[in-house]
Design a protein around this motif. Structure first.
Motif, mmCIF file in Angstrom:
data_model
loop_
_atom_site.group_PDB
_atom_site.id
_atom_site.type_symbol
_atom_site.label_atom_id
_atom_site.label_comp_id
_atom_site.label_asym_id
_atom_site.label_seq_id
_atom_site.Cartn_x
_atom_site.Cartn_y
_atom_site.Cartn_z
ATOM 1 N N LEU A 51 0.670 -1.163 -0.092
ATOM 2 C CA LEU A 51 0.070 0.092 0.075
ATOM 3 C C LEU A 51 0.805 1.356 -0.041
ATOM 4 C CD1 LEU A 51 -3.048 1.160 0.128
ATOM 5 C CD2 LEU A 51 -2.483 1.304 2.639
ATOM 6 N N ALA A 52 1.718 1.372 0.721
ATOM 7 C CA ALA A 52 2.732 2.458 1.134
ATOM 8 C C ALA A 52 3.268 2.754 -0.422
ATOM 9 C CB ALA A 52 3.959 2.179 2.091
ATOM 10 N N HIS A 53 3.823 1.657 -1.193
ATOM 11 C CA HIS A 53 4.457 1.723 -2.616
ATOM 12 C C HIS A 53 3.495 2.315 -3.729
ATOM 13 C CE1 HIS A 53 8.499 0.514 -1.498
ATOM 14 N NE2 HIS A 53 8.017 -0.658 -0.780
ATOM 15 N N ARG A 54 2.323 2.035 -3.437
ATOM 16 C CA ARG A 54 1.237 2.467 -4.331
ATOM 17 C C ARG A 54 1.009 3.750 -3.871
ATOM 18 N NH1 ARG A 54 -3.494 -1.507 -5.739
ATOM 19 N NH2 ARG A 54 -2.112 -3.220 -6.763
ATOM 20 N N LEU A 55 0.871 4.190 -2.818
ATOM 21 C CA LEU A 55 0.744 5.707 -2.429
ATOM 22 C C LEU A 55 1.868 6.675 -2.933
ATOM 23 C CD1 LEU A 55 -1.251 5.293 0.818
ATOM 24 C CD2 LEU A 55 -2.304 5.695 -1.362
ATOM 25 N N GLU A 56 3.246 6.175 -2.480
ATOM 26 C CA GLU A 56 4.294 6.917 -2.601
ATOM 27 C C GLU A 56 5.307 6.054 -3.271
ATOM 28 O OE1 GLU A 56 5.990 8.929 0.963
ATOM 29 O OE2 GLU A 56 4.017 9.546 1.442
ATOM 30 N N PRO A 57 5.441 5.908 -4.627
ATOM 31 C CA PRO A 57 6.468 5.076 -5.276
ATOM 32 C C PRO A 57 7.784 5.359 -5.033
ATOM 33 C CG PRO A 57 5.189 6.143 -6.840
ATOM 34 C CD PRO A 57 4.514 6.302 -5.546
ATOM 35 N N HIS A 58 8.643 4.509 -5.047
ATOM 36 C CA HIS A 58 10.201 4.859 -4.804
ATOM 37 C C HIS A 58 10.729 4.780 -6.082
ATOM 38 C CE1 HIS A 58 10.213 4.708 -0.393
ATOM 39 N NE2 HIS A 58 9.483 3.658 -0.381
ATOM 40 N N GLY A 59 11.962 5.407 -6.392
ATOM 41 C CA GLY A 59 12.648 5.327 -7.661
ATOM 42 C C GLY A 59 12.266 6.433 -8.508
ATOM 43 N N VAL A 60 11.382 7.322 -8.164
ATOM 44 C CA VAL A 60 10.959 8.349 -9.215
ATOM 45 C C VAL A 60 11.558 9.531 -9.014
ATOM 46 C CG1 VAL A 60 9.094 9.649 -10.385
ATOM 47 C CG2 VAL A 60 8.611 6.989 -9.647
#
Length: 67
Positions: A51-60
């Motif tokens: 859920l956290a990676h969907r809300l705030e994706p890393h690597g962008v």
């Protein structure tokens, strides 16, 4: 006479049916319950991470989103 023989046949069939499942009959032992590969805590942590990676994706990078 026919009714008497029918009663005897029914009695024999009932007795055979009742005694077919004896208390000392062999049975297959119950399988132990399957162990979960992961615990509930691990499943919850995985769901929260997804859920956290969907809300705030890393690597962008910020430059890529402003163009």
């Amino acid at each position: 006479m026919l009714a008497l023989s029918a009663m005897v046949m029914a009695d024999n069939a009932t007795r055979h049916h009742v005694h077919s499942a004896r208390p000392k009959a062999r049975t297959q032992p119950e399988r132990p319950p399957r162990r979960r590969r992961t615990t509930m805590r691990e499943l919850t942590a995985t769901a929260l991470h997804r859920l956290a990676h969907r809300l705030e994706p890393h690597g962008v990078s910020p430059e890529a989103t402003t163009s």
